[in-house]
Design an enzyme around this catalytic site. Structure first.
Site, mmCIF file in Angstrom:
data_model
loop_
_atom_site.group_PDB
_atom_site.id
_atom_site.type_symbol
_atom_site.label_atom_id
_atom_site.label_comp_id
_atom_site.label_asym_id
_atom_site.label_seq_id
_atom_site.Cartn_x
_atom_site.Cartn_y
_atom_site.Cartn_z
ATOM 1 N N THR A 2 102.022 7.214 -4.239
ATOM 2 C CA THR A 2 103.176 8.049 -4.975
ATOM 3 C C THR A 2 103.290 7.440 -6.556
ATOM 4 O O THR A 2 103.262 8.426 -7.391
ATOM 5 C CB THR A 2 104.452 7.762 -4.599
ATOM 6 O OG1 THR A 2 104.367 7.996 -2.926
ATOM 7 C CG2 THR A 2 105.549 8.403 -4.801
ATOM 8 N N HIS A 61 100.294 8.990 -8.234
ATOM 9 C CA HIS A 61 100.479 10.554 -8.394
ATOM 10 C C HIS A 61 101.391 10.876 -9.203
ATOM 11 O O HIS A 61 101.185 11.794 -10.251
ATOM 12 C CB HIS A 61 100.963 11.167 -6.927
ATOM 13 C CG HIS A 61 99.673 10.942 -6.007
ATOM 14 N ND1 HIS A 61 98.430 11.557 -6.259
ATOM 15 C CD2 HIS A 61 99.822 10.615 -4.763
ATOM 16 C CE1 HIS A 61 97.693 11.544 -4.950
ATOM 17 N NE2 HIS A 61 98.617 10.895 -4.373
HETATM 18 ZN ZN LIG Z 1 105.548 3.907 -1.779
#
Ligand SMILES: [Zn+2]
Ligand SMILES: [Zn+2]
Length: 342
Positions: A41, A44
């Site tokens: 994450t 990203h």
């Molecule tokens: Zn995480």
């Protein structure tokens, strides 16, 4: 004394800034983050492919020590080692009122929409700080958050012990899924990953067998050719979901756990789902599983994972290492590597 923090300003633009430390308000605590997990994450967000608030402090997998306690805080004290459950919910939408806060219309994650842990000092509501046994290595403590997500995934998969499971992907989440599958009494625990080092990590975490995805037939042979009654996509890709469905046994359950690109697609035959009576479930974040993850944390042998540590000023290198997958798990150590290792 000013503190250092890593803020996200836009795609490819993360800056180390100094700031004046904020004091905890009522029912809040200030934490010195000692280990902060770097996950897909974060990569990203920095790549611009996951929406985050401008100028937010990154980092949602946090373990640290309480350094200041605000008014009206019960049960936590300066010096406590804690892990943070990094979400805030609106409490008023239909989902919140149905006890499904993780599906909230206005869910706000620390390190995504609210300031996270890649800083020398983080102020959070005391109710989302969970105390850990004092001897817990902080990097293990920082695994509570991804473990809580894996636990929710396992809850959704709802497997029956004594039956096989196939896990696609042995990154950090896949490796923790292996440990959980072992603890749930699934057997054999079989993993598919194209990388040697990740297959080795899966075996260290207790997998019975690990194969290259090209050897899917060898994996299926371990089920007497019936296929797997439990399959986990811990990669997040349409082609993996296609394989997961293909390799399911009749009555099989498939968990979509990895984060696929929003525009990725899979070709699924409805007749397959019907005739083989398959169940497809998704799992997102960690509703009511952080407490249980804290309880499970010392029992899973997560110290078999091989961590890599980077200082706050090395965040670009840490993100590159996360993307390259060169360590089992990458951590930011805002107060030095010795403090993160514990
Ligand atoms: Zn995480
Ligand atoms: Zn809500």
């Amino acid at each position: 004394m000013p503190l250092t923090e890593a803020r996200f300003f836009g795609a490819g633009d993360v800056r180390l800034l100094t700031a004046e430390p904020a004091s905890p308000g009522p029912a809040e605590v200030a934490i010195a983050p000692l280990a902060v997990g770097v996950c897909g994450t974060d990569s990203h967000i920095v790549a611009g492919s996951f929406a985050a608030a401008p100028q937010v402090v990154l980092g949602h997998e946090v373990c640290g020590r309480i350094i200041e306690v605000g008014p009206a805080v019960d049960g936590l004290a300066v010096g406590d080692l804690v892990t943070v459950e990094p979400h805030d919910y609106c409490t008023r939408c239909t989902y919140c009122r149905l006890g499904q806060e993780h599906l909230c219309d206005d869910k706000r994650g620390y390190g995504v929409k609210l300031d996270g842990g890649m800083t020398e000092r983080m102020v959070v509501p005391a109710r989302i700080a969970y105390r850990l046994p004092d001897r817990t290595p902080p990097w293990i403590g920082a695994l509570t958050e991804p473990l809580a997500c894996c636990l929710h995934g396992m809850d959704r998969l709802d497997p029956r012990s004594g039956l096989p499971i196939l896990i696609f992907g042995a990154g950090p989440a896949g490796a923790m899924m292996v440990a959980l599958a072992r603890a749930r009494g699934l057997a054999p625990v079989v993993v598919l990953d194209p990388r040697d080092d990740r297959r080795a990590a899966a075996l260290r975490m207790g997998a019975d067998a690990a194969f290259d995805p090209a050897s899917l037939d060898e994996a299926t042979a371990l089920t007497d050719g019936l296929g797997f009654p439990h399959v986990v996509d811990a990669v997040g890709a349409g082609r993996v979901l296609e394989s997961a469905i293909a390799v399911s046994s009749r009555g099989g359950r498939v968990l979509v756990f990895g984060v696929a690109r929003p525009d990725d697609e899979a070709r699924v035959r409805p007749h397959d789902i019907f005739a083989r009576e398959l169940t497809l479930v998704g799992a997102v974040i960690n509703p009511y599983t952080h407490h249980r993850a804290v309880r499970l944390l010392p029992t899973l042998g997560l110290d078999r994972l091989r961590p890599a540590f980077y200082g706050l000023h090395q965040l670009p290198e840490a993100l590159a290492a996360q993307r390259a997958g060169t360590a089992d798990k990458v951590f930011i150590a805002p107060h030095g590597i010795a403090a993160a290792r514990g």
